[in-house]
Design an enzyme around this catalytic site. Structure first.
Site, PDB file in Angstrom:
ATOM      1  N   ASP A 100      -4.288  -7.637   5.343  1.00 50.88           N
ATOM      2  CA  ASP A 100      -5.674  -7.214   5.156  1.00 50.88           C
ATOM      3  C   ASP A 100      -6.667  -8.161   4.801  1.00 50.88           C
ATOM      4  O   ASP A 100      -7.691  -8.285   5.228  1.00 50.88           O
ATOM      5  CB  ASP A 100      -5.480  -5.867   3.921  1.00 50.88           C
ATOM      6  CG  ASP A 100      -6.579  -5.150   3.780  1.00 50.88           C
ATOM      7  OD1 ASP A 100      -7.594  -5.309   4.841  1.00 50.88           O
ATOM      8  OD2 ASP A 100      -6.846  -4.259   3.041  1.00 50.88           O
ATOM      9  N   TYR A 125       0.961  -1.105   0.111  1.00 57.76           N
ATOM     10  CA  TYR A 125      -0.051  -0.093  -0.047  1.00 57.76           C
ATOM     11  C   TYR A 125       0.807   1.325   0.014  1.00 57.76           C
ATOM     12  O   TYR A 125       0.741   2.001   0.924  1.00 57.76           O
ATOM     13  CB  TYR A 125      -1.088   0.078   1.264  1.00 57.76           C
ATOM     14  CG  TYR A 125      -2.167  -0.981   1.211  1.00 57.76           C
ATOM     15  CD1 TYR A 125      -2.147  -2.125   0.071  1.00 57.76           C
ATOM     16  CD2 TYR A 125      -2.921  -1.281   2.098  1.00 57.76           C
ATOM     17  CE1 TYR A 125      -2.984  -2.944   0.066  1.00 57.76           C
ATOM     18  CE2 TYR A 125      -3.914  -2.357   1.951  1.00 57.76           C
ATOM     19  CZ  TYR A 125      -3.789  -3.222   1.113  1.00 57.76           C
ATOM     20  OH  TYR A 125      -4.622  -4.206   1.069  1.00 57.76           O
ATOM     21  N   LYS A 138       4.505 -15.139  -0.569  1.00 58.43           N
ATOM     22  CA  LYS A 138       4.246 -15.530  -2.109  1.00 58.43           C
ATOM     23  C   LYS A 138       5.386 -15.385  -2.744  1.00 58.43           C
ATOM     24  O   LYS A 138       5.516 -14.872  -4.008  1.00 58.43           O
ATOM     25  CB  LYS A 138       3.066 -14.683  -2.769  1.00 58.43           C
ATOM     26  CG  LYS A 138       2.614 -15.029  -4.023  1.00 58.43           C
ATOM     27  CD  LYS A 138       1.925 -16.262  -3.958  1.00 58.43           C
ATOM     28  CE  LYS A 138       1.473 -16.718  -5.042  1.00 58.43           C
ATOM     29  NZ  LYS A 138       1.337 -18.285  -5.449  1.00 58.43           N
ATOM     30  N   ASP A 161      -9.800  -9.935   7.546  1.00 57.18           N
ATOM     31  CA  ASP A 161     -10.970 -10.016   7.125  1.00 57.18           C
ATOM     32  C   ASP A 161     -11.563 -11.330   7.017  1.00 57.18           C
ATOM     33  O   ASP A 161     -12.616 -11.827   7.578  1.00 57.18           O
ATOM     34  CB  ASP A 161     -11.341  -9.271   5.809  1.00 57.18           C
ATOM     35  CG  ASP A 161     -12.046  -7.882   6.076  1.00 57.18           C
ATOM     36  OD1 ASP A 161     -11.373  -7.496   7.183  1.00 57.18           O
ATOM     37  OD2 ASP A 161     -12.721  -7.133   5.330  1.00 57.18           O
ATOM     38  N   ASP A 209      -1.855 -18.012  -1.290  1.00 53.47           N
ATOM     39  CA  ASP A 209      -3.240 -18.944  -1.905  1.00 53.47           C
ATOM     40  C   ASP A 209      -3.371 -20.052  -1.007  1.00 53.47           C
ATOM     41  O   ASP A 209      -4.708 -20.086  -0.867  1.00 53.47           O
ATOM     42  CB  ASP A 209      -3.003 -19.149  -3.306  1.00 53.47           C
ATOM     43  CG  ASP A 209      -1.332 -19.501  -3.706  1.00 53.47           C
ATOM     44  OD1 ASP A 209      -0.746 -19.441  -2.619  1.00 53.47           O
ATOM     45  OD2 ASP A 209      -1.026 -20.071  -4.721  1.00 53.47           O
TER      46      ASP A 209
END
Ligand code: ATP
Length: 357
Positions: free
Chosen positions: A249, A141, A192, A253, A225
């Site tokens: 992030d 970000y 990743k 959630d 993933d």
């Protein structure tokens, strides 16, 4: 001996924030009375879209002076997309706090509570109990990047990920410390590095370096993933999960969603140094669809109050609030409609305050 006193900046924000924050404060006051400390409340009417409508900005220019130096910030929710675009309301308020106060840890518990319907079959209360630690200030970000040849067939859009050793190491140290403090002493790092070939191998390298300082913490790394799949298939296997800004992030959630409803999930935006205030808020937003009806679930806000007290060192009071939440959630007449109960916001909030004794 003088009673300990905590100065708390209270910012209800928008929508159901205005309904659930008073319930959080009610429970804070009940905890203060029972455990012998004082809450000095300082309410602020900015960082909300009503303020924007009146002043053309989410916060006054002198917001830092107005907030002063509280011990913590107790926040409701921000956003009212019908009048102010979400990126304007969010960047004009919460993001300002995160940056000004260097709240580089975003911390969310994921716990299946009694009475909360779990979307995953066959899960018992207590069988899901872990923390997601998200890096909150850098990573994916960043605002580094731009568009070349805009509007043409040759258009190219670039956005850079920025990782600093300081930024990566401090979030990893926080996560390893947290893992070390827990019985399972296990940490999972989201990565990743099989696809993102520069920043993620660096992240992995720093995890390995940090792990050497915590020989008693077992750790593993999982690609984002498969990790998201594991959240759904085997949430019982996690203890502390740490991720970069983007991966954290997503996981923060997904985790609460696996444990039922976002209506009960809390979060902390934390500056662990204590040099600046940390901010505690529920995971949910302002929920315009139910705002003003008095039916919002106040548990996310109340659990955020417990996290705040824990951060301030009032461990016993924090634990007592959690156990009061569990008592009330087990009773359908006292929980709200989003989790198949019959109570309104105030009834549920009062019940939790009463359960504190
Ligand atoms: P944001 O982007 O600000 O997080 P959002 O639009 O993604 O907001 P919410 O405002 O959290 O999401 O609302 C998502 C859905 O969950 C809505 O249908 C809302 O009514 C419901 N919801 C959110 N919080 C609560 C709550 N505390 N009690 C009951 N329902 C809630």
């Amino acid at each position: 001996m003088a009673r300990k006193s905590y100065r708390i900046a209270v910012i209800p924000g928008d929508g159901i924030g205005k309904e659930v924050v008073p319930e959080g404060v009610r429970v804070l006051e009940a905890a203060a009375a029972r455990f012998g400390f004082t809450i000095e409340q300082q309410w602020h009417d900015f960082a909300c879209c009503d303020y924007y409508a009146r002043h053309g900005a989410m916060m006054p220019e002198d917001w830092k002076e107005r907030i002063g130096a509280p011990d913590a910030i107790f926040f409701g929710a921000v956003g009212w997309p019908a009048t102010v675009p979400d990126h304007v309301s969010l960047w004009g308020s919460l993001i300002q706090f995160r940056r000004e106060y260097d709240q580089y840890v975003n911390l969310r518990p994921v716990r299946l509570m009694p009475g909360v319907p779990c979307p995953l079959a066959g899960r018992e209360p207590g069988s899901i109990d872990f923390w997601v630690v998200r890096e909150n200030t850098e990573g994916e970000y960043s605002s580094v990047g731009g568009r070349m040849f805009p509007g043409t067939e040759r258009e190219v859009v670039i956005q850079e990920t920025v990782m600093t050793r300081h930024g990566v190491d401090r979030i990893l140290a926080y996560a390893f410390d947290l893992a070390q403090s827990r019985p399972k002493k296990h940490l999972t790092s989201a990565t990743k590095s099989n696809g993102i070939a520069i920043t993620m191998p660096y992240w992995d390298e720093r995890v390995e370096a940090m792990a050497r300082k915590y020989p008693d913490v077992r750790w593993d790394k999982q690609h984002i993933d498969i990790l998201t799949a594991q959240f759904v298939l085997h949430p019982d296997r996690f203890d502390v999960v740490v991720g970069s800004n983007l991966f954290g992030d997503i996981l923060s959630d997904l985790g609460p969603a696996c444990a039922g409803t976002i209506g009960i999930a809390p979060s902390g935006n934390i500056n662990p140094s204590g040099a600046a205030p940390s901010l505690f808020e529920p995971v949910h937003g302002s929920a315009p669809d139910i705002a003003g009806k008095g039916i919002a679930n106040p548990v996310g806000q109340i659990w955020s109050a417990a996290m705040m007290l824990d951060h301030l060192g009032e461990r016993e009071a924090a634990a007592a609030i959690l156990s009061a939440i569990e008592t009330v959630l087990a009773e359908p007449a006292l929980r709200t409609a989003d989790i198949k109960g019959r109570a309104d916001t105030v009834t549920c909030g009062k019940a939790i305050a009463d359960a504190l004794g």
